[in-house]
Motif scaffolding. Sequence first.
Motif, PDB file in Angstrom:
ATOM      1  N   ARG A 151     -92.803 -15.697  81.584  1.00  0.00           N
ATOM      2  CA  ARG A 151     -93.359 -16.714  80.670  1.00  0.00           C
ATOM      3  C   ARG A 151     -92.479 -16.792  79.401  1.00  0.00           C
ATOM      4  O   ARG A 151     -92.220 -17.876  78.878  1.00  0.00           O
ATOM      5  CB  ARG A 151     -94.787 -16.324  80.316  1.00  0.00           C
ATOM      6  CG  ARG A 151     -95.447 -17.130  79.250  1.00  0.00           C
ATOM      7  CD  ARG A 151     -96.534 -18.067  79.782  1.00  0.00           C
ATOM      8  NE  ARG A 151     -97.048 -18.935  78.723  1.00  0.00           N
ATOM      9  CZ  ARG A 151     -96.591 -20.131  78.465  1.00  0.00           C
ATOM     10  NH1 ARG A 151     -95.615 -20.650  79.194  1.00  0.00           N
ATOM     11  NH2 ARG A 151     -97.096 -20.866  77.493  1.00  0.00           N
ATOM     12  N   ALA A 152     -92.008 -15.631  78.920  1.00  0.00           N
ATOM     13  CA  ALA A 152     -91.144 -15.603  77.735  1.00  0.00           C
ATOM     14  C   ALA A 152     -89.844 -16.360  78.008  1.00  0.00           C
ATOM     15  O   ALA A 152     -89.334 -17.068  77.133  1.00  0.00           O
ATOM     16  CB  ALA A 152     -90.842 -14.162  77.331  1.00  0.00           C
ATOM     17  N   GLY A 153     -89.338 -16.237  79.228  1.00  0.00           N
ATOM     18  CA  GLY A 153     -88.123 -16.959  79.612  1.00  0.00           C
ATOM     19  C   GLY A 153     -88.342 -18.465  79.557  1.00  0.00           C
ATOM     20  O   GLY A 153     -87.506 -19.213  79.026  1.00  0.00           O
ATOM     21  N   VAL A 154     -89.479 -18.903  80.062  1.00  0.00           N
ATOM     22  CA  VAL A 154     -89.821 -20.337  80.045  1.00  0.00           C
ATOM     23  C   VAL A 154     -89.906 -20.827  78.597  1.00  0.00           C
ATOM     24  O   VAL A 154     -89.372 -21.887  78.243  1.00  0.00           O
ATOM     25  CB  VAL A 154     -91.177 -20.573  80.774  1.00  0.00           C
ATOM     26  CG1 VAL A 154     -91.670 -21.986  80.562  1.00  0.00           C
ATOM     27  CG2 VAL A 154     -91.039 -20.265  82.266  1.00  0.00           C
ATOM     28  N   LEU A 155     -90.568 -20.009  77.743  1.00  0.00           N
ATOM     29  CA  LEU A 155     -90.728 -20.401  76.334  1.00  0.00           C
ATOM     30  C   LEU A 155     -89.385 -20.460  75.606  1.00  0.00           C
ATOM     31  O   LEU A 155     -89.174 -21.324  74.753  1.00  0.00           O
ATOM     32  CB  LEU A 155     -91.675 -19.432  75.618  1.00  0.00           C
ATOM     33  CG  LEU A 155     -93.165 -19.654  75.865  1.00  0.00           C
ATOM     34  CD1 LEU A 155     -93.984 -18.651  75.076  1.00  0.00           C
ATOM     35  CD2 LEU A 155     -93.593 -21.071  75.512  1.00  0.00           C
ATOM     36  N   ARG A 156     -88.478 -19.520  75.944  1.00  0.00           N
ATOM     37  CA  ARG A 156     -87.146 -19.535  75.301  1.00  0.00           C
ATOM     38  C   ARG A 156     -86.427 -20.843  75.634  1.00  0.00           C
ATOM     39  O   ARG A 156     -85.854 -21.481  74.753  1.00  0.00           O
ATOM     40  CB  ARG A 156     -86.312 -18.344  75.800  1.00  0.00           C
ATOM     41  CG  ARG A 156     -86.306 -17.155  74.839  1.00  0.00           C
ATOM     42  CD  ARG A 156     -85.171 -16.187  75.158  1.00  0.00           C
ATOM     43  NE  ARG A 156     -85.227 -15.714  76.538  1.00  0.00           N
ATOM     44  CZ  ARG A 156     -86.021 -14.737  76.952  1.00  0.00           C
ATOM     45  NH1 ARG A 156     -86.829 -14.117  76.098  1.00  0.00           N
ATOM     46  NH2 ARG A 156     -86.035 -14.351  78.214  1.00  0.00           N
ATOM     47  N   ASP A 157     -86.490 -21.248  76.919  1.00  0.00           N
ATOM     48  CA  ASP A 157     -85.854 -22.508  77.331  1.00  0.00           C
ATOM     49  C   ASP A 157     -86.483 -23.682  76.588  1.00  0.00           C
ATOM     50  O   ASP A 157     -85.781 -24.584  76.123  1.00  0.00           O
ATOM     51  CB  ASP A 157     -86.020 -22.722  78.844  1.00  0.00           C
ATOM     52  CG  ASP A 157     -85.206 -21.719  79.652  1.00  0.00           C
ATOM     53  OD1 ASP A 157     -84.347 -21.031  79.041  1.00  0.00           O
ATOM     54  OD2 ASP A 157     -85.426 -21.620  80.872  1.00  0.00           O
ATOM     55  N   ARG A 158     -87.820 -23.677  76.498  1.00  0.00           N
ATOM     56  CA  ARG A 158     -88.519 -24.773  75.825  1.00  0.00           C
ATOM     57  C   ARG A 158     -88.134 -24.811  74.346  1.00  0.00           C
ATOM     58  O   ARG A 158     -87.943 -25.889  73.780  1.00  0.00           O
ATOM     59  CB  ARG A 158     -90.032 -24.565  75.991  1.00  0.00           C
ATOM     60  CG  ARG A 158     -90.833 -25.798  75.675  1.00  0.00           C
ATOM     61  CD  ARG A 158     -92.279 -25.644  76.049  1.00  0.00           C
ATOM     62  NE  ARG A 158     -92.456 -25.422  77.480  1.00  0.00           N
ATOM     63  CZ  ARG A 158     -93.587 -25.015  78.031  1.00  0.00           C
ATOM     64  NH1 ARG A 158     -94.636 -24.770  77.270  1.00  0.00           N
ATOM     65  NH2 ARG A 158     -93.678 -24.832  79.330  1.00  0.00           N
ATOM     66  N   ASP A 159     -87.994 -23.638  73.747  1.00  0.00           N
ATOM     67  CA  ASP A 159     -87.624 -23.542  72.330  1.00  0.00           C
ATOM     68  C   ASP A 159     -86.235 -24.164  72.106  1.00  0.00           C
ATOM     69  O   ASP A 159     -86.047 -24.943  71.175  1.00  0.00           O
ATOM     70  CB  ASP A 159     -87.638 -22.069  71.901  1.00  0.00           C
ATOM     71  CG  ASP A 159     -87.311 -21.895  70.432  1.00  0.00           C
ATOM     72  OD1 ASP A 159     -88.070 -22.432  69.603  1.00  0.00           O
ATOM     73  OD2 ASP A 159     -86.293 -21.253  70.111  1.00  0.00           O
ATOM     74  N   VAL A 160     -85.302 -23.823  72.989  1.00  0.00           N
ATOM     75  CA  VAL A 160     -83.944 -24.383  72.877  1.00  0.00           C
ATOM     76  C   VAL A 160     -84.020 -25.912  73.005  1.00  0.00           C
ATOM     77  O   VAL A 160     -83.412 -26.651  72.226  1.00  0.00           O
ATOM     78  CB  VAL A 160     -83.007 -23.788  73.956  1.00  0.00           C
ATOM     79  CG1 VAL A 160     -81.697 -24.560  74.022  1.00  0.00           C
ATOM     80  CG2 VAL A 160     -82.740 -22.312  73.685  1.00  0.00           C
ATOM     81  N   ALA A 161     -84.817 -26.390  73.983  1.00  0.00           N
ATOM     82  CA  ALA A 161     -84.914 -27.833  74.228  1.00  0.00           C
ATOM     83  C   ALA A 161     -85.490 -28.564  73.017  1.00  0.00           C
ATOM     84  O   ALA A 161     -84.930 -29.589  72.589  1.00  0.00           O
ATOM     85  CB  ALA A 161     -85.771 -28.085  75.469  1.00  0.00           C
ATOM     86  N   VAL A 162     -86.573 -28.052  72.430  1.00  0.00           N
ATOM     87  CA  VAL A 162     -87.189 -28.773  71.304  1.00  0.00           C
ATOM     88  C   VAL A 162     -86.321 -28.684  70.049  1.00  0.00           C
ATOM     89  O   VAL A 162     -86.243 -29.659  69.286  1.00  0.00           O
ATOM     90  CB  VAL A 162     -88.650 -28.319  71.002  1.00  0.00           C
ATOM     91  CG1 VAL A 162     -89.586 -28.793  72.089  1.00  0.00           C
ATOM     92  CG2 VAL A 162     -88.773 -26.832  70.800  1.00  0.00           C
TER      93      VAL A 162
END
Length: 247
Positions: free
Chosen positions: A43-54
């Motif tokens: 889940r942390a990996g998914v959030l890191r990707d989302r953070d980079v995207a936003v």
Amino acid sequence: MRADPAAQMRLLDLQALDTRLGQLAHRRRSVPQVAELSGLASRAGVLRDRDVAVRTLVSDLERELARAEGDVAAVRARIARDQRLLEGGTVGSAKQLTDLQHEVESLRNRVSALEDAELEVMERLEEAQARVAEVAGEVEALQAQQSAAERGRDEAFADVDAEVARVEGERVRVLADLPGDLLALYDRIRADAGGVGAAALHRGRCQGCQLTLTPADLGRIRGEAADAVVRCEECRRILVRTPESGL
Ligand SMILES: [Zn+2]
């Protein structure tokens, strides 16, 4: 092989301790927080990707906004220049004046359209900034969950490890009572037979494979000397005779 009957009985104590160690190792592997932490890590990996995207979206929109502001400023500067010409009295012909007035009018329409576009970019930027904050909040909540799971896991590990240390201490004492050749045989069988090297013969039944011995096998065992090391005909484990063996 021959071994003192007391040492053979002691082998059952060793087996009980080894079985207990196996259970403790399994308990350590199946501490629920271990699986939970692995879920939280993905889940942390998914959030890191989302953070980079936003964050990328925010910086793209900031550039877009700067561009839109520049566009508006440029057209406003042009209007100001035309206004100065109109008010300066230097434009001679009526046609030039009319052209200039038309230009100012069309430039004002253009400014209005550009400002609408600028406003729209601002709104998108605000939404993206809100998303950055939202993701940061989710990351923080996740980190709190991870810390709690790590604490729970470490507590569970500590419990298991304390019990392992206690059992291993007891195991060392039992080992001292066992002759080397009997122990070597036990270890060899245990490695091949799913962790169980010695079993009691209980009421005519091998506690290792749970099969009842044939009357012929029981008769043969009955004839063996007390210090003979007997093996189960079915599972080949060391069969330890006890007062409850039913012989
Ligand atoms: Zn058996």
